[in-house]
Write an enzyme that holds these catalytic residues in place. Structure first.
Site, PDB file in Angstrom:
ATOM      1  N   SER A 287       2.992  -2.769  10.290  1.00  0.00           N
ATOM      2  CA  SER A 287       4.710  -2.466  10.966  1.00  0.00           C
ATOM      3  C   SER A 287       4.910  -4.466  10.572  1.00  0.00           C
ATOM      4  O   SER A 287       6.162  -4.830  10.875  1.00  0.00           O
ATOM      5  CB  SER A 287       5.103  -2.337  11.798  1.00  0.00           C
ATOM      6  OG  SER A 287       4.509  -0.693  12.454  1.00  0.00           O
TER       7      SER A 287
ATOM      8  N   ASN B 159       0.627  -1.255  -0.212  1.00  0.00           N
ATOM      9  CA  ASN B 159      -0.115   0.420   0.237  1.00  0.00           C
ATOM     10  C   ASN B 159       1.079   0.875   0.027  1.00  0.00           C
ATOM     11  O   ASN B 159       1.258   1.548   0.693  1.00  0.00           O
ATOM     12  CB  ASN B 159      -0.911  -0.025   0.730  1.00  0.00           C
ATOM     13  CG  ASN B 159      -1.576   1.245   1.765  1.00  0.00           C
ATOM     14  OD1 ASN B 159      -2.120   1.852   0.387  1.00  0.00           O
ATOM     15  ND2 ASN B 159      -1.977   1.086   2.473  1.00  0.00           N
TER      16      ASN B 159
ATOM     17  N   GLU C 244      -6.070  -5.021  10.357  1.00  0.00           N
ATOM     18  CA  GLU C 244      -4.728  -4.343  10.681  1.00  0.00           C
ATOM     19  C   GLU C 244      -5.094  -4.023  11.774  1.00  0.00           C
ATOM     20  O   GLU C 244      -6.011  -2.651  11.814  1.00  0.00           O
ATOM     21  CB  GLU C 244      -4.648  -3.079   9.478  1.00  0.00           C
ATOM     22  CG  GLU C 244      -4.706  -3.943   8.040  1.00  0.00           C
ATOM     23  CD  GLU C 244      -4.112  -2.650   7.308  1.00  0.00           C
ATOM     24  OE1 GLU C 244      -2.814  -2.675   6.204  1.00  0.00           O
ATOM     25  OE2 GLU C 244      -4.285  -1.673   7.050  1.00  0.00           O
TER      26      GLU C 244
HETATM   27  C1  PEP Z   1      -0.933   0.343   6.275  1.00  0.00           C
HETATM   28  O1  PEP Z   1      -1.128   0.927   5.931  1.00  0.00           O
HETATM   29  O2  PEP Z   1      -2.074  -0.903   5.862  1.00  0.00           O
HETATM   30  C2  PEP Z   1       0.348  -0.658   6.939  1.00  0.00           C
HETATM   31  C3  PEP Z   1       0.492  -1.649   6.923  1.00  0.00           C
HETATM   32  O3  PEP Z   1       1.832   0.040   7.225  1.00  0.00           O
HETATM   33  P1  PEP Z   1       3.007  -0.139   7.911  1.00  0.00           P
HETATM   34  O4  PEP Z   1       3.349  -1.528   6.964  1.00  0.00           O
HETATM   35  O5  PEP Z   1       3.765   0.599   7.627  1.00  0.00           O
HETATM   36  O6  PEP Z   1       2.492  -0.327   9.177  1.00  0.00           O
END
Ligand code: PEP
Length: 251
Positions: free
Chosen positions: A213, A9, A167
């Site tokens: 993350s 993403n 998420e």
């Molecule tokens: C996201 O925004 O979908 C995401 C998982 O971001 P990050 O991997 O930076 O935590």
């Protein structure tokens, strides 16, 4: 066996002039892992360059949002039909940043998801609790509501075009990751909730990604869990080598 799916993403981070190079670097670095579905979801304005760069490779390209109407007076919006026409294959729906900053609700997630699937896109539908909700004992309630309202009237047949991304909001872009056991617990809840909506067989076929993350150092242990079928990757999707290391862990 559910095929693992790793999707980047890019958010609002990659300019149109930079998109082709990143897609090509991802395609090259992941070429040997063809059994992992590898996707880059890009800003809408990057799509033409990203789609051209991905042509002939195993990398699929997706958008980060879409409207639910096919066309009309919706200034600034992009329809599923437009994404399909441009050559996109995937679209992220209901990302927590859309919910937090742009007024996205479970109801609009539902409208967007059903429209995207009906248009032939794979909808990556995001769910996840805030830290306050988790600490307030509301985790199950929040996930069940997001699933039941967000996927209302989605059918078993639609599941071929559905990916759910778990998420936890507190883990996105913060460097904090859910432990593999914490993530697996919610993934199992998502699958059980989905089974009540579409039946056990269809629910078993749906890939559930973890996002928050995920990076080269923690991907393997998360992806080893029974119901974790891939990752939705923010920060680590912006460097081809990091993204490829996550794809390798899914391989
Ligand atoms: C996201 O925004 O979908 C995401 C998982 O971001 P990050 O991997 O930076 O935590």
């Amino acid at each position: 066996m559910r095929k693992k799916i790793i999707a980047g993403n890019w958010k609002m981070n990659v300019k149109p002039s930079e998109a082709a190079a990143l897609v090509k670097a991802v395609a090259e670095a992941t070429a040997q892992y063809g059994n992992v579905e590898t996707v880059c979801c890009t800003p809408a304005i990057d799509l033409p360059a990203a789609i051209a760069a991905a042509a002939g490779t195993h990398v699929g390209i997706g958008a980060e949002n879409c409207h639910w109407k096919e066309s009309g007076a919706y200034t600034g919006e992009i329809s599923p039909a437009m994404l399909v026409d441009a050559g996109a294959k995937y679209v992220i729906i209901g990302h927590s940043e859309r919910r937090q900053y742009f007024g996205e609700t479970d109801e609009t997630v539902n409208q967007r998801a059903r429209a995207a699937i009906a248009a032939g896109l794979v909808a990556i539908v995001c769910v996840g609790e805030t830290l306050e909700e988790r600490e307030g004992g509301k985790l199950v309630e929040v996930i069940e509501r997001q699933m039941n309202v967000g996927l209302k009237d989605v059918t078993a047949a639609d599941c071929a075009k559905l990916v759910v991304a778990y998420e936890p909001v507190w883990a996105i872009g913060t460097g904090k990751t859910a432990t593999p056991d914490q993530a697996q617990e919610v993934h199992a809840l998502i699958r059980a909730t989905l089974a009540k909506l579409v039946g056990a067989e269809a629910a078993e076929s749906v890939r559930i990604q973890y996002g928050g993350s995920m990076k080269p150092g923690n991907a393997a242990e998360l992806l080893a869990k029974k119901d974790i079928d891939g990752g939705l990757i923010g920060g680590a999707a912006l460097k081809a080598a990091d993204f490829a290391a996550i794809v390798a862990a899914a391989n």
